[in-house]
Design an enzyme around this catalytic site. Sequence first.
Site, mmCIF file in Angstrom:
data_model
loop_
_atom_site.group_PDB
_atom_site.id
_atom_site.type_symbol
_atom_site.label_atom_id
_atom_site.label_comp_id
_atom_site.label_asym_id
_atom_site.label_seq_id
_atom_site.Cartn_x
_atom_site.Cartn_y
_atom_site.Cartn_z
ATOM 1 N N SER A 135 0.473 -1.141 -0.385
ATOM 2 C CA SER A 135 -0.047 0.351 0.077
ATOM 3 C C SER A 135 0.779 1.417 0.124
ATOM 4 C CB SER A 135 -1.128 -0.234 1.262
ATOM 5 O OG SER A 135 -1.797 0.987 1.258
ATOM 6 N N LYS A 161 -1.719 -0.669 -4.278
ATOM 7 C CA LYS A 161 -2.561 0.088 -3.732
ATOM 8 C C LYS A 161 -1.988 1.238 -3.413
ATOM 9 C CE LYS A 161 -4.643 0.061 1.006
ATOM 10 N NZ LYS A 161 -5.582 -0.268 1.269
ATOM 11 N N LYS A 163 -2.809 4.810 -2.372
ATOM 12 C CA LYS A 163 -3.913 5.642 -1.838
ATOM 13 C C LYS A 163 -3.720 7.173 -2.525
ATOM 14 C CE LYS A 163 -3.744 3.846 2.602
ATOM 15 N NZ LYS A 163 -4.933 3.560 3.146
ATOM 16 N N ASP A 188 -7.310 2.871 -2.622
ATOM 17 C CA ASP A 188 -7.591 3.442 -1.414
ATOM 18 C C ASP A 188 -8.091 4.795 -1.079
ATOM 19 O OD1 ASP A 188 -9.288 2.658 1.061
ATOM 20 O OD2 ASP A 188 -7.391 1.698 1.950
ATOM 21 N N GLU A 213 -11.268 1.081 -2.645
ATOM 22 C CA GLU A 213 -11.391 0.436 -1.606
ATOM 23 C C GLU A 213 -11.966 1.958 -0.966
ATOM 24 O OE1 GLU A 213 -7.832 -1.097 0.421
ATOM 25 O OE2 GLU A 213 -8.454 -0.730 2.109
ATOM 26 N N ASP A 238 -13.746 -1.143 3.710
ATOM 27 C CA ASP A 238 -12.805 -1.685 4.437
ATOM 28 C C ASP A 238 -13.578 -1.104 5.632
ATOM 29 O OD1 ASP A 238 -10.955 -0.651 6.700
ATOM 30 O OD2 ASP A 238 -9.527 0.520 5.270
ATOM 31 N N LYS A 262 -10.124 -7.270 8.498
ATOM 32 C CA LYS A 262 -8.498 -6.647 9.527
ATOM 33 C C LYS A 262 -9.417 -6.718 11.075
ATOM 34 C CE LYS A 262 -7.418 -2.375 7.365
ATOM 35 N NZ LYS A 262 -7.038 -0.188 6.597
ATOM 36 N N GLY A 290 -3.672 -3.849 6.538
ATOM 37 C CA GLY A 290 -3.202 -3.486 7.808
ATOM 38 C C GLY A 290 -3.169 -2.157 9.035
HETATM 39 O O1 OSB Z 1 -6.953 2.097 4.607
HETATM 40 O O2 OSB Z 1 -5.862 0.049 4.996
HETATM 41 C C1 OSB Z 1 -5.732 1.680 5.270
HETATM 42 C C2 OSB Z 1 -2.637 1.918 7.124
HETATM 43 C C3 OSB Z 1 -3.003 2.502 7.639
HETATM 44 C C4 OSB Z 1 -4.401 3.037 8.422
HETATM 45 C C5 OSB Z 1 -5.535 2.911 6.900
HETATM 46 C C6 OSB Z 1 -5.276 2.055 5.964
HETATM 47 C C7 OSB Z 1 -3.265 2.332 5.331
HETATM 48 C C8 OSB Z 1 -2.948 1.271 4.082
HETATM 49 C C9 OSB Z 1 -1.101 0.362 4.618
HETATM 50 O O3 OSB Z 1 -3.247 0.916 3.679
HETATM 51 C C10 OSB Z 1 -1.597 -0.919 5.322
HETATM 52 C C11 OSB Z 1 -0.246 -1.838 6.028
HETATM 53 O O4 OSB Z 1 0.547 -1.937 5.191
HETATM 54 O O5 OSB Z 1 -0.264 -2.281 6.986
HETATM 55 MG MG MG Z 2 -8.025 1.168 3.957
#
Ligand code: OSB
Ligand code: MG
Length: 370
Positions: A135, A161, A163, A188, A213, A238, A262, A290
């Site tokens: 991500s 992924k 952001k 995401d 996402e 999510d 999660k 994560g």
């Molecule tokens: O939205 O999935 C998410 C990290 C912190 C808060 C929200 C998210 C995330 C990630 C990182 O996308 C996922 C990771 O590599 O742990």
């Molecule tokens: Mg997310």
Amino acid sequence: MRIERVTLRHIQMPLRHPFRTSFGEERTKEAIIVAVQSAGLTGYGETPVSAAPLYSYETVGTAWHVQRDFLIPRLLGQEIEHPRQVAGLLAPVRGHPMARMGLEAAIWDLLAKAEGCSLSQMLGGTRTSIPCGVSIGIQPSLPALLERIGSFLAQGYRRIKLKIEPGWELAVVKAVRGEFGDIALMLDANAAFTLDDTPLFQALDAYGLMMVEQPLGHDDLYEHSLLQRQIATPICLDESIRHAGDARAAIEWGSCRVINIKAARMGGLLEAKRVHDLCQERGLPVWCGGLLETGIGRAHNVALASLPNFCLPGDISASDRYFVEDIVQPPFVLNPDGTMDVPCGPGIGVEVKADVLQQFTISQMVFQAD
Ligand code: OSB
Ligand code: MG
């Protein structure tokens, strides 16, 4: 096993790269590391909270308070034979899933260690290795993003992924497809858009994304169902999926076609497994998300992702993607084929490095049964 002693540690670990999302930037990974002791064994869990209530309403402060004053007193001195009893003991307390997760996860580790089996085995895992994605936060510039994607692809990660936020979406996807072609790519939004942005998501349909996402409200299911009807790209939820009940509603209403599981968002591994089982029955693929976990939370995520319906690469990346030095030994590494091995030793299957954990601990509290 009688819960004899619980230790909470508030840790802060510098992240190797700042992680920026539509809700803010994190430079330091915060967490509460939970240790539960019984009969000479220690189980570890992680409560992956942040300093501020931006991804979820929980923070280090709220989780510490709820664990110290309400959850730990319900567990201390209790005889626990299976982790499913934890949810029952904690049932009177509402909400605060991340606070629960640290304790429940530590008890899973403890009981698996007592039985001499791996956490993956205890959960019903079937995979010996899991496919990994990465991500990538919002970058200062497009060239910086392209370079970062290139380096993760070279390491073998099986899906990327990105952001997104308003202004960092369509042009970015266009540039990434132009540079890297047909890679496994998803987005995401962390709830940064509204239904007024439907034309943007319709335009994104042309780019063959695996999924998008949480485009809309963090606690919404209804508007996601309206958006999903108007776009071809599968929506993955999510933030909106807090438990199996939400997952059932989302499936019934057509709010999504994929779920990011999660355990920390769902209050523990048991509820996460329920969501997994429901999605498997209903034909929805899931993957493991994560929250920038340390090696302890990562170990729980890897064990969970060894269940059969985790068929898509998740946000489980190697320790070195996050930290210079992880708090577990061995660290989690990416195989050249973009997979990660599921530890097969007892419990979480990795050792906690006491000295490194101590080095990142900024406060600690011990609770002892009478
Ligand atoms: O939205 O999935 C998410 C990290 C912190 C808060 C929200 C998210 C995330 C990630 C990182 O996308 C996922 C990771 O590599 O742990
Ligand atoms: Mg997310």
